[in-house]
Write an enzyme that holds these catalytic residues in place. Structure first.
Site, PDB file in Angstrom:
ATOM      1  N   GLY A   1      -6.905  75.509  40.799  1.00  0.00           N
ATOM      2  CA  GLY A   1      -6.511  75.845  42.116  1.00  0.00           C
ATOM      3  C   GLY A   1      -7.570  76.171  42.972  1.00  0.00           C
ATOM      4  N   SER A   2      -8.861  75.454  42.832  1.00  0.00           N
ATOM      5  CA  SER A   2      -9.873  75.840  43.947  1.00  0.00           C
ATOM      6  C   SER A   2      -9.520  75.112  45.112  1.00  0.00           C
ATOM      7  CB  SER A   2     -11.204  75.398  43.202  1.00  0.00           C
ATOM      8  OG  SER A   2     -11.338  74.015  43.169  1.00  0.00           O
ATOM      9  N   ASN A   3      -8.902  74.087  45.214  1.00  0.00           N
ATOM     10  CA  ASN A   3      -8.563  73.321  46.345  1.00  0.00           C
ATOM     11  C   ASN A   3      -7.311  74.211  47.039  1.00  0.00           C
ATOM     12  OD1 ASN A   3      -9.804  70.805  47.240  1.00  0.00           O
ATOM     13  ND2 ASN A   3      -9.496  70.658  45.013  1.00  0.00           N
TER      14      ASN A   3
ATOM     15  N   LYS B   1      13.830  64.107  35.420  1.00  0.00           N
ATOM     16  CA  LYS B   1      13.014  64.388  36.696  1.00  0.00           C
ATOM     17  C   LYS B   1      13.673  64.865  37.771  1.00  0.00           C
ATOM     18  CE  LYS B   1       8.722  62.279  38.287  1.00  0.00           C
ATOM     19  NZ  LYS B   1       7.778  61.748  38.136  1.00  0.00           N
TER      20      LYS B   1
ATOM     21  N   MET C   1      -1.027  67.163  38.462  1.00  0.00           N
ATOM     22  CA  MET C   1      -1.204  66.089  37.330  1.00  0.00           C
ATOM     23  C   MET C   1       0.229  65.329  37.129  1.00  0.00           C
ATOM     24  SD  MET C   1      -4.498  66.129  37.551  1.00  0.00           S
ATOM     25  CE  MET C   1      -4.806  65.243  36.290  1.00  0.00           C
ATOM     26  N   ARG C   2       0.938  65.288  38.223  1.00  0.00           N
ATOM     27  CA  ARG C   2       2.139  64.425  37.696  1.00  0.00           C
ATOM     28  C   ARG C   2       2.543  63.382  38.908  1.00  0.00           C
ATOM     29  NH1 ARG C   2       5.838  66.227  34.466  1.00  0.00           N
ATOM     30  NH2 ARG C   2       4.506  67.639  33.857  1.00  0.00           N
ATOM     31  N   LEU C   3       3.197  62.304  38.597  1.00  0.00           N
ATOM     32  CA  LEU C   3       3.665  61.481  39.625  1.00  0.00           C
ATOM     33  C   LEU C   3       4.811  62.149  40.440  1.00  0.00           C
ATOM     34  CD1 LEU C   3       3.382  57.965  38.015  1.00  0.00           C
ATOM     35  CD2 LEU C   3       2.117  58.756  39.847  1.00  0.00           C
TER      36      LEU C   3
ATOM     37  N   ASN D   1      -1.930  64.202  49.198  1.00  0.00           N
ATOM     38  CA  ASN D   1      -2.845  64.567  47.810  1.00  0.00           C
ATOM     39  C   ASN D   1      -4.350  64.283  48.397  1.00  0.00           C
ATOM     40  OD1 ASN D   1      -3.326  64.778  45.103  1.00  0.00           O
ATOM     41  ND2 ASN D   1      -3.700  62.597  45.042  1.00  0.00           N
TER      42      ASN D   1
ATOM     43  N   HIS E   1      -8.062  63.327  46.057  1.00  0.00           N
ATOM     44  CA  HIS E   1      -8.380  62.620  44.969  1.00  0.00           C
ATOM     45  C   HIS E   1      -9.781  62.731  44.789  1.00  0.00           C
ATOM     46  CE1 HIS E   1      -7.796  60.350  41.272  1.00  0.00           C
ATOM     47  NE2 HIS E   1      -8.847  59.298  41.548  1.00  0.00           N
TER      48      HIS E   1
HETATM   49  C1  GRF Z   1      -9.493  67.977  42.341  1.00  0.00           C
HETATM   50  O1  GRF Z   1     -10.638  67.370  41.848  1.00  0.00           O
HETATM   51  C2  GRF Z   1      -8.304  67.025  43.139  1.00  0.00           C
HETATM   52  O2  GRF Z   1      -9.123  66.209  43.711  1.00  0.00           O
HETATM   53  C3  GRF Z   1      -8.018  66.482  41.633  1.00  0.00           C
HETATM   54  O3  GRF Z   1      -7.799  67.456  40.758  1.00  0.00           O
HETATM   55  C4  GRF Z   1      -8.921  68.563  41.136  1.00  0.00           C
HETATM   56  C5  GRF Z   1      -8.162  69.884  41.297  1.00  0.00           C
HETATM   57  O4  GRF Z   1      -9.151  70.800  41.284  1.00  0.00           O
HETATM   58  N1  GRF Z   1      -6.491  65.885  42.115  1.00  0.00           N
HETATM   59  P1  GRF Z   1      -8.571  72.295  41.719  1.00  0.00           P
HETATM   60  O5  GRF Z   1      -7.408  72.705  40.778  1.00  0.00           O
HETATM   61  O6  GRF Z   1      -8.101  72.348  43.092  1.00  0.00           O
HETATM   62  O7  GRF Z   1      -9.722  73.170  41.338  1.00  0.00           O
END
Ligand code: GRF
Length: 191
Positions: free
Chosen positions: A13-15, A66, A91-93, A108, A110
């Site tokens: 969850g750093s983002n 789903k 991490m899921r479609l 998203n 990436h």
């Molecule tokens: C990030 O690199 C994001 O781009 C990818 O998964 C990672 C998640 O990192 N989809 P965080 O959980 O936000 O630290």
């Protein structure tokens, strides 16, 4: 009008944290109304609690299929009046149920220069290929794996043989690029 967000995450969850901090600094005009994780106990739950943001831990396995899982997600999004769904390490479609309910409102991030290295461990994939430059992509979400329309990209020099440093560079760029891109996007949408 403030844009209301839900952040979906499966891990650290750093983002999520970077977005919330940008909101608090006044750099992103939005509010995170809700965090949803498909991985109960993920570290993003602790981060959300630290900010006092509601977090729902929803194991897809607990649902019949789903569609039922995504219907529950939509119910939560509607209850919190959410405008945009922001995936940040989810991490899921995303399936048709949620894609239809939030058409063109799911974004998203990436950690590669798409269309290179979609899917899991994009940084590892890039390093295994020996690329000299990798990066970050912010894109709309469609039914494919990291295939939606690209909104913004930024490049990062790979530190040869040093995954940790390369990863640190990628994450630093992610945190800045996600904030800036979302701010631009919301400005355009509500202009
Ligand atoms: C990030 O690199 C994001 O781009 C990818 O998964 C990672 C998640 O990192 N989809 P965080 O959980 O936000 O630290």
């Amino acid at each position: 009008m403030t844009t209301k967000l839900a952040v979906f995450a499966s891990g650290s969850g750093s983002n999520f944290q970077a977005l919330q901090e940008a909101i608090e600094r006044g750099e992103l005009h939005a509010t995170i109304e809700l965090v949803i994780t498909d991985k109960p106990g993920a570290f993003v739950v602790t981060r959300a609690n630290n900010f006092g943001i509601p977090v729902v831990e929803l194991a897809p396995k607990a649902f019949e299929n789903k569609v039922a899982y995504e219907q529950k997600v939509i119910e939560l999004l509607e209850a919190h009046d959410v405008d945009w769904v922001i995936l940040a390490g989810y991490m899921r479609l995303v399936g048709e149920t949620l894609l239809t309910a939030y058409e063109n409102r799911i974004i998203n991030i990436h950690p590669s220069l798409l269309p290179s290295f979609p899917g899991k461990d994009a940084i590892g994939q890039a390093m295994d290929h020996g690329v000299k430059v990798t990066g970050v992509t912010v894109h709309y979400v469609d039914a494919g794996m990291d295939t939606g329309k690209i909104i913004a990209q930024g490049a990062v020099d790979v530190v040869p043989g040093d995954r940790e440093q390369t990863e640190a560079r990628v994450h630093k760029l992610e945190h800045a690029l996600y904030t800036n891109t979302l701010q631009q996007l919301f400005k355009q949408t509500f202009a």
